[in-house]
Motif scaffolding. Structure first.
Motif, PDB file in Angstrom:
ATOM      1  N   ASP A 105      47.469  46.973  30.787  1.00 34.21           N
ATOM      2  CA  ASP A 105      48.652  45.937  30.871  1.00 34.21           C
ATOM      3  C   ASP A 105      48.267  44.804  31.905  1.00 34.21           C
ATOM      4  N   SER A 106      47.408  45.121  33.120  1.00 35.31           N
ATOM      5  CA  SER A 106      47.124  44.006  33.786  1.00 35.31           C
ATOM      6  C   SER A 106      46.514  42.987  33.293  1.00 35.31           C
ATOM      7  N   LEU A 107      45.613  43.305  32.003  1.00 35.90           N
ATOM      8  CA  LEU A 107      44.816  42.124  31.942  1.00 35.90           C
ATOM      9  C   LEU A 107      45.490  40.940  31.252  1.00 35.90           C
ATOM     10  N   ALA A 108      46.760  41.265  30.978  1.00 36.79           N
ATOM     11  CA  ALA A 108      47.791  40.073  30.510  1.00 36.79           C
ATOM     12  C   ALA A 108      48.214  39.094  31.792  1.00 36.79           C
ATOM     13  N   CYS A 109      47.790  39.540  32.835  1.00 30.12           N
ATOM     14  CA  CYS A 109      48.323  38.899  34.112  1.00 30.12           C
ATOM     15  C   CYS A 109      47.063  37.773  34.711  1.00 30.12           C
ATOM     16  N   ASP A 110      47.565  36.477  35.130  1.00 31.21           N
ATOM     17  CA  ASP A 110      46.526  35.675  35.653  1.00 31.21           C
ATOM     18  C   ASP A 110      45.843  36.279  36.918  1.00 31.21           C
ATOM     19  N   SER A 111      44.662  36.139  36.664  1.00 31.67           N
ATOM     20  CA  SER A 111      43.829  36.946  37.880  1.00 31.67           C
ATOM     21  C   SER A 111      43.209  35.927  38.746  1.00 31.67           C
ATOM     22  N   SER A 112      43.514  34.681  38.715  1.00 34.96           N
ATOM     23  CA  SER A 112      42.731  33.574  39.206  1.00 34.96           C
ATOM     24  C   SER A 112      43.208  33.594  40.949  1.00 34.96           C
ATOM     25  N   GLY A 113      44.122  34.216  41.292  1.00 30.35           N
ATOM     26  CA  GLY A 113      44.888  34.424  42.660  1.00 30.35           C
ATOM     27  C   GLY A 113      44.234  35.390  43.475  1.00 30.35           C
ATOM     28  N   TYR A 114      43.225  36.278  42.677  1.00 30.59           N
ATOM     29  CA  TYR A 114      42.446  37.217  43.771  1.00 30.59           C
ATOM     30  C   TYR A 114      41.597  36.595  44.678  1.00 30.59           C
ATOM     31  N   ARG A 115      41.449  36.989  45.776  1.00 26.66           N
ATOM     32  CA  ARG A 115      40.562  36.718  46.972  1.00 26.66           C
ATOM     33  C   ARG A 115      40.424  37.703  47.882  1.00 26.66           C
ATOM     34  N   HIS A 116      39.686  37.523  48.809  1.00 24.35           N
ATOM     35  CA  HIS A 116      39.421  38.801  49.863  1.00 24.35           C
ATOM     36  C   HIS A 116      40.633  38.594  50.590  1.00 24.35           C
ATOM     37  N   GLY A 117      41.376  39.837  50.730  1.00 26.85           N
ATOM     38  CA  GLY A 117      42.624  39.841  51.332  1.00 26.85           C
ATOM     39  C   GLY A 117      43.736  39.584  50.739  1.00 26.85           C
TER      40      GLY A 117
END
Length: 320
Positions: free
Chosen positions: A30-42
């Protein structure tokens, strides 16, 4: 005679692990539908505009699933509070620059879903957070009631806790999959990410509306505000006393919003509560959706606001 029992135990454990893995993979799917570009350390995903993903930040903080975020909140000298308009307006470089220059630790503790004061106060009390000063976007903020996610996480229901545990684990899987196999992540839904260090939202690039709306000045106040001013001020006074804050250390502002004169709202509420009010008048502001400031407007408004805030905040923080 021991072998059947051993085999049964192995089978039970295997079945349990298989079920847990299947449940986790389904949540991650389900999470794969979400944009992941904001993941950063922290950073963790605070919200995803996808039906089975939705809110995470309410449970992440209330249940302590993001322990670093809780520790940072507990150590904050100044906590900024409000709804999503606060989050867009103060998740800026100007905010970071201001508090770094003054040598103060801060945490931006706003939420989506139109969250008012009841849930963040529960959160602060749950973790023994007593900041030296609180800045509030009063548009309005001081009123009873919980948003649907806040009502869920404070309900005490085990199934809600289990759901947020699943979301926490799914995020770890989602982040790993998208890093190792980017082709598997084709986002269809906007997402917002939150810093564990200072609570700021990260949304540029992952939350797109495709439009920009100029923010037109409006100098009106809704009739319900004047009718409920005494009650709103009463909730604000209870909030202040619960946190043990002196009046000079709860500071109100009004983040620009169409259709309402937010500065006038803050001024009236501040007068009723006998607390300081700090506003900033900035021209040529724009929003991404008719409500939330775009990044350039937010940074310009925040820079002007913090310049006006500095002497008032120093009055609060200096020894008396």
């Amino acid at each position: 005679m021991r072998r059947p029992a051993l085999y049964l135990a192995i089978f039970a454990v295997t079945a349990l692990l298989t079920a847990a893995a299947g449940w986790l993979l389904l949540a991650a799917k389900d999470s794969l539908a979400c944009d992941s570009s904001g993941y950063r350390h922290g950073y963790f995903m605070a919200y995803c505009d996808y039906a089975t993903a939705g809110d995470y930040e309410h449970g992440a903080l209330y249940y302590g699933l993001e322990r670093t975020a809780i520790r940072q909140l507990q150590q904050a000298d100044v906590v900024l509070m409000g709804n999503s308009r606060l989050m867009f307006a103060t998740s800026t470089a100007a905010t970071d620059d201001f508090f770094r220059r003054l040598g103060l630790r801060y945490y931006v503790l706003g939420f989506g879903y139109g969250e008012a004061s009841e849930f963040p106060l529960k959160l602060l009390m749950r973790y023994g957070v007593h900041p030296r000063a609180v800045i509030v976007n009063a548009d309005p903020f001081f009123q009873p009631g919980l948003s649907p996610p806040a009502a869920d996480v404070t309900s005490g229901k085990p199934e809600i806790f289990k759901k947020y545990i699943g979301k926490a684990m799914a995020q770890r899987v989602h982040k790993s999959i998208c890093r190792l196999l980017p082709s598997a992540c084709q986002p269809r839904a906007n997402a917002i990410f939150r810093s564990v260090r200072n609570g700021r939202w990260r949304w540029e690039g992952s939350f797109q509306t495709g439009q920009i709306f100029p923010l037109t000045a409006d100098h009106t106040l809704p009739a319900w505000f004047d009718e409920n001013l005494t009650a709103l001020a009463g909730v604000g006074d209870d909030f202040r006393r619960t946190l043990g804050l002196e009046r000079r250390c709860i500071l109100l502002t009004g983040i620009p919003v169409p259709a309402i004169d937010s500065s006038a709202m803050a001024e009236k509420l501040g007068a009723a509560m006998a607390v300081p009010v700090v506003t900033a008048r900035v021209t040529d502001l724009r929003t991404i959706d008719g409500s939330h400031l775009d990044s350039d407007s937010a940074n310009r408004w925040a820079a002007a606001f913090f310049a006006n805030l500095e002497p008032i905040l120093e009055t609060c923080l200096k020894p008396h």
